[in-house]
Design a protein around this motif. Structure first.
Motif, PDB file in Angstrom:
ATOM      1  N   HIS A   5       5.779 -25.201  37.112  1.00  0.00           N
ATOM      2  CA  HIS A   5       6.336 -23.922  36.681  1.00  0.00           C
ATOM      3  C   HIS A   5       5.274 -22.939  36.214  1.00  0.00           C
ATOM      4  CE1 HIS A   5       9.826 -26.590  36.548  1.00  0.00           C
ATOM      5  NE2 HIS A   5      10.577 -25.521  36.617  1.00  0.00           N
ATOM      6  N   SER A   6       4.006 -23.340  36.265  1.00  0.00           N
ATOM      7  CA  SER A   6       2.947 -22.499  35.710  1.00  0.00           C
ATOM      8  C   SER A   6       1.928 -22.169  36.789  1.00  0.00           C
ATOM      9  CB  SER A   6       2.261 -23.216  34.540  1.00  0.00           C
ATOM     10  OG  SER A   6       1.186 -22.454  34.045  1.00  0.00           O
TER      11      SER A   6
ATOM     12  N   ARG B 169       4.010 -18.010  33.997  1.00  0.00           N
ATOM     13  CA  ARG B 169       5.010 -18.625  34.878  1.00  0.00           C
ATOM     14  C   ARG B 169       4.738 -18.214  36.329  1.00  0.00           C
ATOM     15  NH1 ARG B 169       7.374 -16.559  30.359  1.00  0.00           N
ATOM     16  NH2 ARG B 169       8.515 -17.990  29.003  1.00  0.00           N
TER      17      ARG B 169
ATOM     18  N   ALA C 127       9.076 -20.817  39.034  1.00  0.00           N
ATOM     19  CA  ALA C 127       9.806 -20.593  37.781  1.00  0.00           C
ATOM     20  C   ALA C 127      10.630 -19.314  37.852  1.00  0.00           C
ATOM     21  CB  ALA C 127       8.816 -20.513  36.614  1.00  0.00           C
TER      22      ALA C 127
ATOM     23  N   ARG D 279       9.960 -12.036  30.085  1.00  0.00           N
ATOM     24  CA  ARG D 279       9.124 -13.120  30.587  1.00  0.00           C
ATOM     25  C   ARG D 279       8.220 -12.623  31.718  1.00  0.00           C
ATOM     26  NH1 ARG D 279      14.166 -16.793  31.716  1.00  0.00           N
ATOM     27  NH2 ARG D 279      15.030 -14.680  31.731  1.00  0.00           N
TER      28      ARG D 279
ATOM     29  N   TYR E  74       5.659 -13.216  34.928  1.00  0.00           N
ATOM     30  CA  TYR E  74       5.457 -14.134  36.050  1.00  0.00           C
ATOM     31  C   TYR E  74       4.338 -13.588  36.940  1.00  0.00           C
ATOM     32  CZ  TYR E  74      10.139 -15.798  34.830  1.00  0.00           C
ATOM     33  OH  TYR E  74      11.231 -16.297  34.180  1.00  0.00           O
TER      34      TYR E  74
END
Length: 709
Positions: free
Chosen positions: A294-295, A302, A306, A362, A364
């Motif tokens: 997920h990273s 992320r 993810a 969040r 990404y």
């Protein structure tokens, strides 16, 4: 006797449990090593895929980039994927899904290699055309730039358009390039032989660029569309799931052994401690596997996997702000890719710290230099969030190799699903318009155009199914006897009432992309042969390079010639000038087979370009149809008259039997081509295309209609 036996069984039990513990420890150690090796190989594939994509972008946008790195990445992908497929541990049923996903990915690697070979061929053609266009334009400017002629203006416009297309990877200026080419083609060649040859050579390379570049861009887009990254994600996910299942199985065994150890003596406790340590390591490793899935490996924010999970669970009011770094490729070129990676890490660190206290916002990393801020829910006005994000990034001085670098970003925003697709469209539109940020609107999307194309393709397929693809017939006048001696069969798609619904200009390019060109040509052949079965007139049919490369079209034509005996002697196949260059072997074989049936060959849309002259010299041609660009104003253009008269004399010397003038739209044009010795004439003054043979005859009414409009 009982006690010794009990001790004996106790000793055996302790020995058995100890053996099981040692076996479990060894199995766990080997499992950890095998999983780590497999995971590292999968990670290597991901790194090579990412490097391959970066190199592919370089080869597309930098025309003089070598393809050797691409093949090196492909070789590494094949080697690592083959090593994974050869690993006998992945042949077990527990890893069946991993093995299947690897096979799918390996097939994609093979497909990607084939597409890269085609892309490389087209890339070489584009490189050659661009370099020649620039060199020829420069040479013309140096030799003839002082006369300020229209040649110089159109050549300069064409050169500029070529560089805009090749450097920007953008098809929008292609129409401008075609206009410059058509303008050059419409100009009479200079009297000076060297100057005329220079212009002709320049036009050949411009024509090559115009014909090749859409295929080049399509090849690049289909190559980029291969879902190899998604296939690798499936491999990774399947492996993590299978590895986790194996870990769970070992955990259950460990618990059982622990109960046995508790029932035995203290010796079991020592072994249990070692086993617990091994299982802690296994748990920690699988935790790292899950986190890595997920990273993003570079920036530690992320990743796309993810993001896709977050999108699947996101509420309808979520918002995505998609952005990338302006001129990031130039930064990579100037400072190197390692510095480019450092820049991405610094940007990710700045934004991660800024949004650390906002779990509903969040961050990404979704691509090379592309990041996304997914807000769920959005608690401030969208413009305010976008301005704050841009200010945070652009207000920083980032350091690369001891230099302070200021960067800018461009934002695309979307308030509704599909978030990524909509935000990406807005981002591209913002870049095209020179804006810093833009929110998605329906009119920015490609959905309407795609829907329109699909609707038209469906309409064409429906017309094929319902028999509404028909030939219309335009008369051809024999100027020697002043009578209509032949008709050209022209493709039309009509509606239920017989009215024309689609013209060839918009129909044929769409049909080729939709794989309907072959069926359309076969229907035209069938209907045209039927229409002229009871007639003694000649009839002309157009075949494209696409048709000549279709075995089904050729087989259908052979079958019709056999079904209608004698029709070959009245059939003239028109091949468009210059379109079949590079296919001489196949074309000569086709013409030889047609000659056995008495079929004649005509070159259509002849305009004096180099490719057309090559056709005349190499192929057994019966009729030369002179393009309307030369005929349209021939009654008022002495240069056009001189060129057509020269063509008439030229073809008579190279055994071409007849010439035909297209686009004859007035009495003056008709009399001019008759005076110049042209054998046949075709155009609205002679007769417009009609759904039945003889409806558009050479009559006084038609002549007056053509003159009046």
């Amino acid at each position: 006797m009982i006690q010794p036996r009990r001790n004996h069984w106790a000793v055996l039990a302790v020995m058995l449990v100890g053996a099981l513990f040692f076996a479990s420890t060894e199995l766990t150690t080997r499992l950890l090593g095998a999983h780590a090796t497999t995971f590292e190989r999968i990670s290597t594939l991901e790194r090579e895929e990412e490097a391959l994509d970066k190199t592919l972008l370089q080869t597309a946008f930098l025309l003089y980039t070598s393809f050797d790195p691409l093949h090196a990445h492909l070789a590494e992908l094949r080697q690592v994927s083959d090593a994974l497929l050869a690993d006998h541990k992945l042949d077990r049923s527990a890893f069946a899904e991993v093995h299947a996903a690897l096979l799918d990915y390996r097939a994609l690697v093979d497909e990607k290699e084939g597409r890269i070979l085609r892309f490389g061929t087209l890339n070489a053609l584009i490189k050659n055309a661009v370099s020649h266009i620039a060199a020829l334009g420069s040479r013309y400017t140096a030799s003839y730039g002082s006369d300020h002629s229209p040649y110089l203006r159109h050549m300069a416009q064409a050169t500029a358009s070529v560089f805009r297309i090749s450097r920007g990877f953008d098809l929008d200026p292609l129409e401008t390039l075609r206009e410059s080419y058509d303008a050059l083609a419409a100009l009479p060649l200079p009297e000076a032989a060297e100057q005329a040859k220079l212009i002709q050579t320049f036009m050949v390379h411009v024509r090559l660029f115009i014909d090749t570049y859409p295929q080049y861009q399509e090849s690049f887009e289909t190559l980029r569309a291969l879902p190899s990254e998604a296939a690798l994600e499936r491999v990774r996910s399947a492996f993590l799931a299978a590895a986790a299942e194996r870990a769970r199985q070992i955990r259950y065994i460990t618990l059982a052994l622990g109960l046995l150890f508790l029932a035995c003596v203290v010796l079991v406790l020592l072994v249990l401690k070692r086993l617990d340590t091994s299982h802690r390591a296994l748990t920690l490793l699988h935790g790292r596997f899950t986190q890595a899935a997920h990273s993003d490996r570079l920036t530690h924010v992320r990743n796309r996997f993810a993001f896709e999970q977050a999108v699947a669970e996101a509420p309808a009011d979520a918002v995505l702000l998609l952005f990338n770094i302006d001129r990031f490729g130039a930064i990579n070129d100037l400072y190197g890719h390692t510095s480019g990676d450092q820049l991405l890490k610094q940007v990710a660190a700045i934004l991660s710290a800024h949004f650390a206290a906002r779990p509903d916002y969040r961050l990404y990393r979704l691509g090379s230099d592309q990041f996304g801020l997914f807000c769920s829910p959005l608690q401030e006005p969208l413009e305010q969030v976008a301005d704050a994000l841009r200010a945070k990034v652009e207000g920083q001085r980032l350091h690369l190799k001891g230099h302070a670098v200021a960067i800018t970003i461009t934002l695309g925003m979307s308030r509704a699903a599909p978030w990524l697709e909509h935000a990406d469209l807005a981002l591209k539109a913002a870049k095209r318009a020179g804006l810093k940020q833009l929110e998605y609107r329906p009119e920015l999307g490609e959905e309407s155009e795609v829907a329109h194309n699909l609707a038209r393709l469906e309409a064409v397929q429906c017309a094929l199914d319902e028999g509404r693809v028909v030939p219309w017939f335009q008369p051809i006048l024999d100027l020697r006897h002043d009578r209509v001696s032949a008709y050209e069969c022209l493709l039309r798609v009509v509606d239920a009432d017989g009215a024309v619904a689609l013209m060839p200009g918009e129909l044929l390019p769409l049909a080729e992309r939709g794989r309907l060109r072959g069926p359309l040509t076969q229907v035209m052949l069938e209907r045209s042969f039927e229409a002229f079965a009871q007639s003694d007139l000649d009839f002309h049919l157009n075949l494209s390079a696409h048709d000549l490369g279709d075995p089904q079209v050729e087989e259908h034509l052979d079958a019709l010639l056999a079904r209608y005996p004698g029709s070959g002697a009245r059939l003239v196949l028109e091949l468009r000038a210059g379109e079949q260059e590079g296919q001489w072997g196949a074309l000569e074989g086709f013409i030889t087979r047609m000659r056995l049936h008495g079929v004649r060959i005509a070159i259509d849309d002849f305009g004096g370009d180099h490719a057309s002259l090559v056709q005349l010299l190499r192929l057994p041609v019966d009729t030369l149809k002179i393009d309307g660009a030369l005929i349209r104003d021939i009654d008022r253009n002495p240069d056009a008259q001189a060129l057509v008269e020269s063509l008439v004399q030229l073809v008579s010397r190279i055994a071409i039997r007849h010439t035909c003038a297209e686009f004859v739209h007035s009495a003056e044009v008709l009399e001019t081509v008759r005076r110049l010795g042209v054998d046949y004439a075709q155009g609205f003054y002679i007769g417009k295309p009609a759904p039945e043979i003889g409806k558009a005859a050479f009559t006084t009414e038609n002549r007056e209609g053509a003159e009046n409009g």
